[in-house]
Structure formats: structure tokens, C-alpha cells
Write a protein that holds these residues in place. Structure first.
Motif, PDB file in Angstrom:
ATOM      1  N   LYS A  39     -12.842 111.043 -21.656  1.00  0.00           N
ATOM      2  CA  LYS A  39     -11.763 110.863 -20.699  1.00  0.00           C
ATOM      3  C   LYS A  39     -10.800 112.042 -20.772  1.00  0.00           C
ATOM      4  CE  LYS A  39     -12.947 106.706 -19.290  1.00  0.00           C
ATOM      5  NZ  LYS A  39     -13.339 106.420 -17.891  1.00  0.00           N
ATOM      6  N   LYS A  40     -10.076 112.268 -19.669  1.00  0.00           N
ATOM      7  CA  LYS A  40      -9.190 113.426 -19.601  1.00  0.00           C
ATOM      8  C   LYS A  40      -7.764 113.014 -19.271  1.00  0.00           C
ATOM      9  CE  LYS A  40      -9.492 116.553 -16.243  1.00  0.00           C
ATOM     10  NZ  LYS A  40     -10.064 117.694 -15.489  1.00  0.00           N
ATOM     11  N   LEU A  41      -6.819 113.588 -20.020  1.00  0.00           N
ATOM     12  CA  LEU A  41      -5.395 113.438 -19.747  1.00  0.00           C
ATOM     13  C   LEU A  41      -4.890 114.758 -19.180  1.00  0.00           C
ATOM     14  CD1 LEU A  41      -2.673 111.864 -22.020  1.00  0.00           C
ATOM     15  CD2 LEU A  41      -2.290 114.052 -20.900  1.00  0.00           C
ATOM     16  N   ALA A  65      -9.188 113.844 -13.587  1.00  0.00           N
ATOM     17  CA  ALA A  65      -8.449 113.243 -14.699  1.00  0.00           C
ATOM     18  C   ALA A  65      -8.462 111.719 -14.628  1.00  0.00           C
ATOM     19  CB  ALA A  65      -7.018 113.759 -14.717  1.00  0.00           C
ATOM     20  N   ASP A  66      -8.169 111.119 -15.770  1.00  0.00           N
ATOM     21  CA  ASP A  66      -8.085 109.659 -15.882  1.00  0.00           C
ATOM     22  C   ASP A  66      -6.656 109.199 -16.141  1.00  0.00           C
ATOM     23  OD1 ASP A  66     -11.165 108.908 -16.158  1.00  0.00           O
ATOM     24  OD2 ASP A  66     -10.799 110.656 -17.426  1.00  0.00           O
ATOM     25  N   VAL A  67      -5.932 109.991 -16.914  1.00  0.00           N
ATOM     26  CA  VAL A  67      -4.546 109.684 -17.260  1.00  0.00           C
ATOM     27  C   VAL A  67      -3.690 110.894 -16.889  1.00  0.00           C
ATOM     28  CG1 VAL A  67      -2.940 109.154 -19.142  1.00  0.00           C
ATOM     29  CG2 VAL A  67      -5.237 108.156 -19.146  1.00  0.00           C
ATOM     30  N   TYR A  68      -2.533 110.623 -16.309  1.00  0.00           N
ATOM     31  CA  TYR A  68      -1.629 111.683 -15.864  1.00  0.00           C
ATOM     32  C   TYR A  68      -0.268 111.488 -16.520  1.00  0.00           C
ATOM     33  CZ  TYR A  68      -5.153 111.569 -12.152  1.00  0.00           C
ATOM     34  OH  TYR A  68      -6.340 111.545 -11.464  1.00  0.00           O
ATOM     35  N   VAL A  69       0.298 112.564 -17.028  1.00  0.00           N
ATOM     36  CA  VAL A  69       1.650 112.532 -17.581  1.00  0.00           C
ATOM     37  C   VAL A  69       2.439 113.650 -16.909  1.00  0.00           C
ATOM     38  CG1 VAL A  69       3.102 112.729 -19.624  1.00  0.00           C
ATOM     39  CG2 VAL A  69       0.845 111.633 -19.791  1.00  0.00           C
ATOM     40  N   ILE A  70       3.476 113.272 -16.164  1.00  0.00           N
ATOM     41  CA  ILE A  70       4.351 114.232 -15.495  1.00  0.00           C
ATOM     42  C   ILE A  70       5.713 114.163 -16.172  1.00  0.00           C
ATOM     43  CG2 ILE A  70       5.467 114.891 -13.333  1.00  0.00           C
ATOM     44  CD1 ILE A  70       3.163 113.540 -11.836  1.00  0.00           C
ATOM     45  N   GLY A 119      -6.265 105.742   0.474  1.00  0.00           N
ATOM     46  CA  GLY A 119      -6.478 106.498  -0.748  1.00  0.00           C
ATOM     47  C   GLY A 119      -7.904 106.375  -1.239  1.00  0.00           C
ATOM     48  N   LEU A 120      -8.361 107.403  -1.948  1.00  0.00           N
ATOM     49  CA  LEU A 120      -9.720 107.425  -2.472  1.00  0.00           C
ATOM     50  C   LEU A 120      -9.780 107.406  -3.997  1.00  0.00           C
ATOM     51  CD1 LEU A 120     -11.318 110.148  -0.124  1.00  0.00           C
ATOM     52  CD2 LEU A 120     -11.448 107.655   0.107  1.00  0.00           C
ATOM     53  N   LEU A 121      -8.635 107.365  -4.664  1.00  0.00           N
ATOM     54  CA  LEU A 121      -8.635 107.469  -6.113  1.00  0.00           C
ATOM     55  C   LEU A 121      -8.654 106.116  -6.818  1.00  0.00           C
ATOM     56  CD1 LEU A 121      -6.269 110.510  -6.749  1.00  0.00           C
ATOM     57  CD2 LEU A 121      -8.708 110.441  -6.230  1.00  0.00           C
ATOM     58  N   ASP A 122      -9.161 105.107  -6.120  1.00  0.00           N
ATOM     59  CA  ASP A 122      -9.360 103.799  -6.735  1.00  0.00           C
ATOM     60  C   ASP A 122     -10.800 103.625  -7.205  1.00  0.00           C
ATOM     61  OD1 ASP A 122     -10.566 103.706  -4.278  1.00  0.00           O
ATOM     62  OD2 ASP A 122      -9.599 101.850  -3.614  1.00  0.00           O
ATOM     63  N   ASP A 123     -11.516 104.747  -7.342  1.00  0.00           N
ATOM     64  CA  ASP A 123     -12.924 104.706  -7.739  1.00  0.00           C
ATOM     65  C   ASP A 123     -13.101 104.434  -9.225  1.00  0.00           C
ATOM     66  OD1 ASP A 123     -11.685 107.241  -8.086  1.00  0.00           O
ATOM     67  OD2 ASP A 123     -13.631 108.168  -8.432  1.00  0.00           O
ATOM     68  N   LYS A 124     -12.034 104.590 -10.001  1.00  0.00           N
ATOM     69  CA  LYS A 124     -12.076 104.302 -11.428  1.00  0.00           C
ATOM     70  C   LYS A 124     -10.667 103.979 -11.887  1.00  0.00           C
ATOM     71  CE  LYS A 124     -11.483 109.143 -12.894  1.00  0.00           C
ATOM     72  NZ  LYS A 124     -12.022 110.255 -13.711  1.00  0.00           N
ATOM     73  N   GLU A 125     -10.543 103.472 -13.099  1.00  0.00           N
ATOM     74  CA  GLU A 125      -9.210 103.175 -13.621  1.00  0.00           C
ATOM     75  C   GLU A 125      -8.471 104.478 -13.918  1.00  0.00           C
ATOM     76  OE1 GLU A 125      -6.981 100.459 -17.023  1.00  0.00           O
ATOM     77  OE2 GLU A 125      -9.124 100.898 -17.225  1.00  0.00           O
ATOM     78  N   ARG A 126      -7.272 104.573 -13.402  1.00  0.00           N
ATOM     79  CA  ARG A 126      -6.416 105.733 -13.631  1.00  0.00           C
ATOM     80  C   ARG A 126      -5.017 105.235 -13.957  1.00  0.00           C
ATOM     81  NH1 ARG A 126      -8.949 110.290 -10.732  1.00  0.00           N
ATOM     82  NH2 ARG A 126     -10.600 109.474  -9.377  1.00  0.00           N
ATOM     83  N   LYS A 127      -4.286 105.999 -14.781  1.00  0.00           N
ATOM     84  CA  LYS A 127      -2.934 105.631 -15.160  1.00  0.00           C
ATOM     85  C   LYS A 127      -2.029 106.850 -15.103  1.00  0.00           C
ATOM     86  CE  LYS A 127      -4.346 101.867 -18.256  1.00  0.00           C
ATOM     87  NZ  LYS A 127      -4.171 101.269 -19.611  1.00  0.00           N
ATOM     88  N   MET A 128      -0.759 106.611 -14.764  1.00  0.00           N
ATOM     89  CA  MET A 128       0.209 107.704 -14.692  1.00  0.00           C
ATOM     90  C   MET A 128       1.497 107.317 -15.408  1.00  0.00           C
ATOM     91  SD  MET A 128       1.809 109.723 -11.393  1.00  0.00           S
ATOM     92  CE  MET A 128       0.302 110.672 -11.147  1.00  0.00           C
ATOM     93  N   ILE A 166      -6.812 104.106 -21.681  1.00  0.00           N
ATOM     94  CA  ILE A 166      -7.794 103.330 -20.935  1.00  0.00           C
ATOM     95  C   ILE A 166      -8.706 102.657 -21.951  1.00  0.00           C
ATOM     96  CG2 ILE A 166      -9.722 103.457 -19.309  1.00  0.00           C
ATOM     97  CD1 ILE A 166      -8.207 105.716 -17.907  1.00  0.00           C
ATOM     98  N   ARG A 167      -8.651 101.350 -22.013  1.00  0.00           N
ATOM     99  CA  ARG A 167      -9.214 100.598 -23.110  1.00  0.00           C
ATOM    100  C   ARG A 167     -10.718 100.756 -23.265  1.00  0.00           C
ATOM    101  NH1 ARG A 167      -5.080  99.624 -26.481  1.00  0.00           N
ATOM    102  NH2 ARG A 167      -3.299  98.820 -25.334  1.00  0.00           N
ATOM    103  N   GLU A 168     -11.443 100.912 -22.157  1.00  0.00           N
ATOM    104  CA  GLU A 168     -12.896 101.010 -22.250  1.00  0.00           C
ATOM    105  C   GLU A 168     -13.340 102.190 -23.082  1.00  0.00           C
ATOM    106  OE1 GLU A 168     -11.802  98.633 -18.741  1.00  0.00           O
ATOM    107  OE2 GLU A 168     -11.157 100.553 -19.597  1.00  0.00           O
ATOM    108  N   LEU A 169     -12.452 103.171 -23.220  1.00  0.00           N
ATOM    109  CA  LEU A 169     -12.812 104.372 -23.971  1.00  0.00           C
ATOM    110  C   LEU A 169     -12.803 104.118 -25.465  1.00  0.00           C
ATOM    111  CD1 LEU A 169     -13.217 107.505 -23.995  1.00  0.00           C
ATOM    112  CD2 LEU A 169     -10.758 107.672 -24.254  1.00  0.00           C
TER     113      LEU A 169
END
Length: 221
Positions: free
Chosen positions: A2-4, A93-98, A134-143, A215-218
């Protein structure tokens, strides 16, 4: 893996920027607990972020390609290539931190320029005559949005002041990122709070947010 994707937004160096300082502490804490994540960092105040121009697009917002791309000047090709690069990086990315300061109840303009680059038709959104979705509901993502501010804003009317956090929540929820958390580092310039106390409060929240953002599955314990 997974990528942050970590996106600091301030021209100040990290030791002078409250938002970037807290952002770095969060990243360190997150990776210490979840080392299986890959971290990519994009300091958008020190990177090339194109300002959108009509020459880069055709139709209802599709970025140019093929013969339309070849007809562009070298400077415009560079901008189009960069927009595609930024958009693809964001989508991967899977997780975003701004991490950004509050500026005029919003955030620095470079962040809006970046958002305009990454929310592209047929990549982050789909624009048709019938709908825009939106198209970014293809996988779990968090911000996570980390925001520093000189003042404090009671929750009862913060929605009238804090347009930056509200905008980011709404726009990224629209594109498909449902899980949005915020860490507000408030009162940095107020005698009643001050930077030290604001930082201490933020650091106490980081541990809880680290687990919320994973992301818990990881994770296999």
C-alpha cells in the motif's frame, strides 16, 4: 504494498512550519507502526505544479493526447505530461496526508492548483451528458488533513470559518474518498494557547489517527 502519499503545503522549511512539523511527526509515527507502507512525498510548493490552460484540454475536459498533444508547444507538452504524472500518482495511492496552514479561511493557492491537476476526466471523475461522478471508489482510500491556524474556532461556528477543511472533505468525498479525518492545530499565535501547547495537543491525537488511517486489510498481526 500500500502507498501513503504525503503532501506538505508551505513555502517555509519544516522547522518553521507548524503544519509541516506536525505532518512529519504523523508520518514518522505511521511508518513506525506500519512499516509495510510505501511513502511518497510531494512538496507542492517546491515542485512544478502547472496552472491549467484551455490548450491542455479538448471537449468537456479531456486532457489532450495523440495528434492534439503533438500539436502543442514543448512548454505545453511539459505541462500536460506533468498533469498526467500528478494525476496518476494520486490515483495510485491508498492513504493521503495533506499538511497545510489556514490562509484566509482556506489554504495556500498551490493546493488548489494541485487539486485541479489530479481531478481529471476519465481518471478521477467521469463526465458524461447525464452525470458527473467520482471514480476513486474502486478501493478503500483514506485522507488526513492536518491544518495549522493562528486562532481557535469553536465547533459551533467553525464551519463558517474553516472553508479549507470543508472544501477538501467535500471534493474528495465526491471523487470517492469517503474516509476523511482532520487534525486541527489551532491557536498557534494566541497567548492563551501558543505554539507549544498547540503542538502538544496535536501530538496526543496522532497515535489515535495513525490507527484510523491504516487500511486494515494490509496489516497481519
Amino acid at each position: 504494498m500500500k502507498k501513503l502519499l504525503y503532501i506538505p503545503v508551505n513555502t517555509k522549511p519544516e522547522e518553521m512550519s507548524t503544519s509541516k512539523f506536525v505532518g512529519r511527526q504523523f508520518i514518522k509515527s505511521f511508518i513506525k507502526k506500519y512499516p509495510e507502507y510505501e511513502v511518497e512525498e510531494l512538496d507542492i510548493c517546491n515542485e512544478y505544479i502547472p496552472e491549467l490552460n484551455h490548450r491542455y484540454f479538448k471537449g468537456r475536459g479531456d486532457i489532450v493526447s495523440g495528434s492534439d498533444y503533438e500539436a502543442l508547444s514543448e512548454e505545453d507538452k511539459k505541462a500536460v505530461d506533468r498533469i498526467n504524472e500528478l494525476c496518476n500518482q494520486f490515483i495510485s495511492a491508498d492513504v493521503y496526508v495533506i499538511a497545510a496552514p489556514m490562509w484566509s479561511s482556506l489554504f495556500p493557492p498551490r493546493l488548489k492548483m494541485y487539486i485541479d491537476c489530479v481531478i481529471q476526466n476519465n481518471k478521477a471523475i467521469k463526465v458524461t451528458p447525464e452525470e458527473v461522478r467520482g471514480l476513486l471508489d474502486d478501493k478503500e482510500r483514506k485522507m488526513l488533513y492536518i491544518q495549522s491556524s493562528g486562532g481557535t474556532y469553536p465547533r459551533i461556528f467553525s464551519w463558517k470559518i474553516d472553508h479549507g477543511a470543508n472544501y477538501l472533505h467535500d471534493i474528495f468525498k465526491f471523487v470517492g474518498i469517503d474516509k476523511f479525518e482532520k487534525l486541527l492545530v489551532e491557536g498557534v499565535d494566541m497567548p492563551s494557547v501558543g505554539k507549544h501547547e498547540a503542538l502538544e495537543k496535536a501530538f496526543k491525537e496522532i497515535d489515535n489517527l495513525v490507527d484510523k488511517m491504516a487500511i486494515r486489510e494490509l496489516v497481519k498481526r
